[in-house]
Enzyme design. Structure first.
Site, short mmCIF file in Angstrom:
data_model
loop_
_atom_site.label_atom_id
_atom_site.label_comp_id
_atom_site.label_asym_id
_atom_site.label_seq_id
_atom_site.Cartn_x
_atom_site.Cartn_y
_atom_site.Cartn_z
N GLU A 27 4.70 -4.92 7.17
CA GLU A 27 3.83 -3.96 7.90
C GLU A 27 4.33 -3.86 9.38
O GLU A 27 4.17 -2.52 9.91
CB GLU A 27 2.42 -4.32 7.76
CG GLU A 27 1.73 -4.18 6.52
CD GLU A 27 1.82 -5.50 5.74
OE1 GLU A 27 2.48 -6.56 6.00
OE2 GLU A 27 0.96 -5.75 4.77
N GLU A 34 -0.40 -9.35 -0.86
CA GLU A 34 -1.75 -9.46 -0.63
C GLU A 34 -2.48 -9.47 -1.73
O GLU A 34 -3.33 -10.37 -2.18
CB GLU A 34 -2.28 -8.49 0.26
CG GLU A 34 -1.98 -8.91 1.97
CD GLU A 34 -1.99 -7.88 2.69
OE1 GLU A 34 -1.83 -6.61 2.59
OE2 GLU A 34 -2.63 -8.00 3.69
N GLY A 79 0.51 -5.12 0.91
CA GLY A 79 -0.57 -5.00 -0.11
C GLY A 79 -0.29 -5.82 -1.56
O GLY A 79 -1.06 -6.43 -2.08
N ALA A 109 0.83 -1.10 0.16
CA ALA A 109 0.07 0.01 0.07
C ALA A 109 0.79 1.12 -0.09
O ALA A 109 2.11 1.11 0.43
CB ALA A 109 -0.88 0.00 1.14
C1 HXC Z 1 5.15 4.56 -0.97
C2 HXC Z 1 7.12 3.48 -2.06
C3 HXC Z 1 6.76 2.45 -1.35
C4 HXC Z 1 5.30 2.08 -0.72
C5 HXC Z 1 8.40 2.17 -2.52
N1 HXC Z 1 8.18 3.46 -2.43
N2 HXC Z 1 7.59 1.29 -1.72
N3 HXC Z 1 6.37 4.63 -1.68
N4 HXC Z 1 4.64 3.25 -0.46
N5 HXC Z 1 4.94 0.89 -0.04
C6 HXC Z 1 8.91 4.31 -3.23
C7 HXC Z 1 10.12 4.84 -2.44
O1 HXC Z 1 9.59 5.99 -1.20
C8 HXC Z 1 10.93 5.37 -3.40
O2 HXC Z 1 10.34 6.97 -3.46
C9 HXC Z 1 10.65 4.60 -4.70
O3 HXC Z 1 9.39 3.88 -4.40
C10 HXC Z 1 11.97 3.64 -4.87
O4 HXC Z 1 11.93 2.81 -3.55
P1 HXC Z 1 13.62 2.71 -2.87
O5 HXC Z 1 12.90 2.43 -1.36
O6 HXC Z 1 14.38 3.91 -2.96
O7 HXC Z 1 14.00 1.43 -3.58
P2 HXC Z 1 14.88 0.33 -3.08
O8 HXC Z 1 16.12 1.05 -2.24
O9 HXC Z 1 15.28 -0.72 -4.10
O10 HXC Z 1 13.97 -0.64 -1.86
C11 HXC Z 1 12.87 -1.28 -2.27
C12 HXC Z 1 11.84 -1.54 -1.22
C13 HXC Z 1 11.66 -0.26 -0.27
C14 HXC Z 1 12.67 -2.76 -0.40
C15 HXC Z 1 10.66 -2.17 -1.80
O11 HXC Z 1 11.26 0.60 -1.19
C16 HXC Z 1 10.71 -0.50 0.90
O12 HXC Z 1 10.69 -1.08 1.75
N6 HXC Z 1 9.55 -0.22 0.57
C17 HXC Z 1 8.19 -0.24 1.44
C18 HXC Z 1 7.71 -1.59 1.50
C19 HXC Z 1 6.58 -1.84 2.55
O13 HXC Z 1 6.76 -1.69 3.89
N7 HXC Z 1 5.49 -2.29 2.05
C20 HXC Z 1 4.29 -2.47 2.95
C21 HXC Z 1 3.35 -1.23 2.99
S1 HXC Z 1 2.18 -1.37 4.13
P3 HXC Z 1 11.48 8.10 -3.79
O14 HXC Z 1 10.35 9.35 -4.08
O15 HXC Z 1 12.08 8.29 -2.37
O16 HXC Z 1 12.14 7.76 -4.96
C22 HXC Z 1 1.03 -2.39 3.39
C23 HXC Z 1 -0.31 -2.72 4.11
C24 HXC Z 1 -1.18 -2.97 3.30
O17 HXC Z 1 1.01 -2.65 2.25
C25 HXC Z 1 -2.72 -3.15 3.94
C26 HXC Z 1 -3.03 -2.34 5.02
C27 HXC Z 1 -2.89 -0.88 4.57
#
Ligand code: HXC
Length: 258
Positions: free
Chosen positions: A132, A112, A109, A66
């Site tokens: 998460e 999921e 997500g 998400a």
């Molecule tokens: C918003 C995101 C994002 C996310 C990545 N980006 N994941 N933006 N929401 N979930 C954005 C980053 O901010 C960044 O933008 C760009 O995408 C590239 O990501 P990087 O982090 O620079 O890439 P990398 O170093 O290769 O790392 C990849 C990654 C990391 C390991 C996937 O991005 C990460 O940990 N993302 C979050 C994953 C996460 O926690 N997902 C769960 C979300 S909660 P900029 O602008 O900085 O370049 C969820 C709950 C679901 O899903 C249901 C209930 C809500």
């Protein structure tokens, strides 16, 4: 269709392909992307020319979860009043078989979303996780339920409580992935799965999906009865007669999907 659409829709015969297209955010699922997926899958589900829906992302990310930036400032009350994320349940109502083609990150997500599909084809670059917990929350789009049903309590707890990402090989080993292929063959294999399903009798594939999903929802006796009744019903359609006649006549069946 425009290249800057956040979800690109295309067709390959009876297969509809939805490609998530927010590369700069690793296909993070913001409200617009979620809305498009829900709207398009519902429309495709009503289209008699569509026998399977293939959902994919990019080489780097199926979907990184998400959209954290969009959700960060939300209030509990606003989410509760809007029953945020409940719209995802519409994907549960899609009767057409859905295939996920996963390369790169399928996190939160994103994982999921893959699990809401019926078959998951993964590239060897795929990484699955429910991170998460690292954000101070828990899965909100079915992870605690679907992942546990898919891989059992101990692997699910490991992933959900530690936020550990698993690679494609481990995902396949624990039953989270249907087929694992080299990255360069991902779309070919996923399309092959989707085409195979789409070319079978549509009443039969809808019935097969419905009956199999019952295994997660009802007790064995009810599930078996449900399966048997749908099995009986398929004998009312032309495709059953055609499929069995083709077997007897040693030829390929021509299904009319009705
Ligand atoms: C918003 C995101 C994002 C996310 C990545 N980006 N994941 N933006 N929401 N979930 C954005 C980053 O901010 C960044 O933008 C760009 O995408 C590239 O990501 P990087 O982090 O620079 O890439 P990398 O170093 O290769 O790392 C990849 C990654 C990391 C390991 C996937 O991005 C990460 O940990 N993302 C979050 C994953 C996460 O926690 N997902 C769960 C979300 S909660 P900029 O602008 O900085 O370049 C969820 C709950 C679901 O899903 C249901 C209930 C809500």
């Amino acid at each position: 269709m425009a290249e800057d659409d956040i979800v690109i829709e295309s067709r390959d015969g009876r297969v509809a392909i939805l490609t998530l297209n927010r590369p700069k955010a690793l296909n993070a699922l913001n409200a617009a992307v979620m809305g498009e997926i829900v709207r398009r899958t519902a429309a495709l589900d009503r289209d008699p020319q569509v026998g399977a829906i293939l959902i994919t992302g990019s080489d780097k990310a199926f979907a990184a979860g998400a959209d954290i930036k969009e959700m960060e400032d939300r209030s509990a009350m606003a989410m509760m009043l809007a029953d945020w994320l409940s719209e995802w349940e519409a994907l549960e109502r899609v009767r057409t078989p859905m295939v996920a083609a996963v390369a790169g990150f399928a996190l939160g997500g994103g994982c999921e979303l893959a699990m809401m599909c019926d078959v998951i084809v993964a590239a060897d670059t795929a990484k699955f996780g429910q991170p998460e917990i690292k954000l101070g929350v828990i899965p909100g789009m079915g992870g605690s339920q679907r992942l546990t049903r898919a891989v059992g309590k101990y692997k699910a707890m490991d992933m959900i409580l530690t936020g550990r990402m698993i690679d494609a090989a481990e995902a396949e080993r624990i039953g989270l992935v249907s087929r694992l292929v080299p990255a360069e063959r991902l779309m070919e294999e996923a399309l092959d799965v989707a085409r195979t399903i789409a070319d079978f009798s549509k009443p039969a594939t809808l019935a097969a999906k419905e009956a199999t999903n019952r295994a997660f929802e009802v007790g064995l006796r009810e599930g078996l009865l449900h399966e048997r009744r749908i099995f009986h019903a398929l004998f009312a359609g032309g495709d059953q007669k055609e499929g069995m006649a083709a077997f007897r006549e040693k030829r390929k069946p021509v299904f009319r999907h009705g």
